[in-house]
Design an enzyme around this catalytic site. Structure first.
Site: not given
Ligand code: UD1
Length: 428
Positions: A22-23, A124, A129, A314, A406
């Protein structure tokens, strides 16, 4: 609303085919916006999140064809996407709020059309996030960004240009958004402290097939030489390492033996290390990985989640279910998301002994888990309750199954085929 009923205590035996990730599929689908030619993705999983993103792409004007299944009516679907006539660069709230990954359309739309308006995804269940890393980095590529009325308004009237970007925190989504945007920016972009998850490698490999120039794939420094335009490509989505890890834990927690077809050692190094320490044997086969307990006992092991190649967040909830049924204690530390222990109260209802202290949870393994009526709060939390239910004595009834749908394709069919007593009870 559907429910899932499990009568626990049966060891799982057999083979499970791992679906496309999915990711990986979500950013690959967003990448179709970078070209007016057709991007064809195969091995696409049949999941609610894929449908949500497909609806968003259609709303932008993408011509989208989902071609029939190739296996048993569900798995390995083929999706053809052509973003020739884009009619809207706005990603509205009612679609984005259903799934945060919708924000991945921002980079491609901005890079190709010089503008995008994307609803802020909001929080969420597992934390706030934010998307600040995406936005700050896009500004370094020359984007002008404003936040108004809950939307990100991004413009780049003269196109994006290359830049040196060092992410202050490792982010999967920000790396993907920037990688896609940089492909059509003028000049060279260096993305430092990038995330290295296999899903990013899959995206980068697809972008290269589309004509992108990317070096450092698989490392934390991605160097992108922008090109004028990208073209179409055919790409098969990488197998889902999180689904594979979940079923590996299912084999271990039920004291069964499963062969996970399509699972790859190189994607699961940290997971295999923890399972091995816990007394689980993971061996490579011609088609994937075989998983079973080594001598019948499970031992508690400390686990800390980290960006890849570390232990994935995850799989944290599923590992907690496993450690709840192990001999001894395990300290589980969540370093990625601030509020990812929502499964603890539900696991506790099934007899688990878990105490949370800040970012760590002390799990004291129990001889027996017991079935209970439980409620899913998010995707991975819900599957951890399924795992606990498979090992528990008695009946477990899982409510709010839509979370599970999902991210896990036909979970009850895959488990039932290996001997689990599990069924979906269709809701009104
Ligand atoms: C992706 C995955 C999710 C997984 C996560 C971490 C997808 C669709 N989802 O989510 O399943 O749990 O990676 O492996 O691929 N953060 C910030 N600012 C930002 C972006 C992120 O502070 O602009 C923080 C987040 O709150 C979190 C950390 O960085 O604490 C990592 O998040 P991130 O790697 O961005 O997760 P996603 O890409 O949303």
């Amino acid at each position: 609303m559907d429910k899932i009923r499990i009568r626990g205590g049966r060891p799982l035996k057999g083979q499970i085919r791992i679906s496309g990730a999915k990711n990986a599929a979500l950013p690959l689908m967003a990448a179709c916006l970078l070209t007016d030619e057709t991007l064809t993705l195969s091995n696409l999983p049949h999941l609610a999140d894929i449908t949500t993103l497909a609806n968003l792409l259609v709303q932008h004007g993408v011509d989208l064809h989902m071609n029939g299944a190739t296996d048993g009516g569900h798995t390995g679907r083929v999706l053809e996407m052509t973003a020739r006539d884009i009619t809207s660069t706005r990603a509205p709230y009612d679609l984005v709020r259903k799934m945060r990954a919708s924000v991945l359309v921002l980079g491609p739309l901005l890079a190709r059309f010089g503008e995008a308006q994307v609803s802020l995804p909001g929080g969420c269940a597992i934390g706030t996030r934010p998307v600040d890393l995406h936005l700050t980095a896009l500004e370094l590529l020359g984007a002008e960004i404003e936040i108004k009325e809950g939307y990100i308004y991004a413009k780049a009237p003269n196109g994006l240009h290359g830049a040196e970007i060092t992410f202050s925190k490792v982010s999967v989504g920000a790396t993907e958004n920037l990688l896609m945007a940089a492909c059509l920016a003028k000049g060279t972009t260096r993305l430092m402290n990038s995330a290295r998850e296999p899903e990013i490698t899959d995206l980068a490999e697809c972008l290269v097939k589309m004509g992108a120039k990317i070096e450092g794939i698989g490392s934390d420094t991605l160097v992108v030489e922008g090109v004028e335009r990208l073209g179409g490509a055919d790409h098969s989505v990488v197998p889902d390492r999180i689904e594979a890890g979940t079923y590996a834990i299912a084999a271990a927690i039920t004291n069964g033996e499963l062969e996970l077809l399509g699972a790859r050692t190189e994607h699961l190094g940290a997971v295999i290390e923890i399972l091995t320490k816990a007394g689980v044997e993971v061996t490579e086969t011609d088609e994937g990985l075989r998983v079973r307990r080594l001598n019948g006992e499970l031992t508690g092991v400390d686990v800390m989640t980290e960006p890849f190649p570390g232990f994935p967040t995850d799989l944290q909830a599923q590992t907690m279910a496993l450690m709840s049924a192990a001999d001894g204690a395990a300290m589980i530390t969540e370093s990625i998301f601030e509020n990812r222990f929502m499964h603890v109260p539900e696991l506790t209802r099934m007899g688990a002994n878990v105490n949370v202290h800040g970012a760590s949870a002390m799990v004291r393994g129990q001889k027996k888990l017991t079935g209970a009526e439980v409620m899913a709060t998010d995707l991975r939390a819900s599957v951890s309750l399924v795992l606990a239910g498979l090992a528990a004595e008695g009946e477990t009834m899982l409510n709010r199954v839509y979370h599970l749908d999902r991210g896990y394709e036909r979970v009850e069919e895959k488990l039932a085929a290996c001997g689990a007593d599990i069924e979906r009870i269709k809701g009104p």
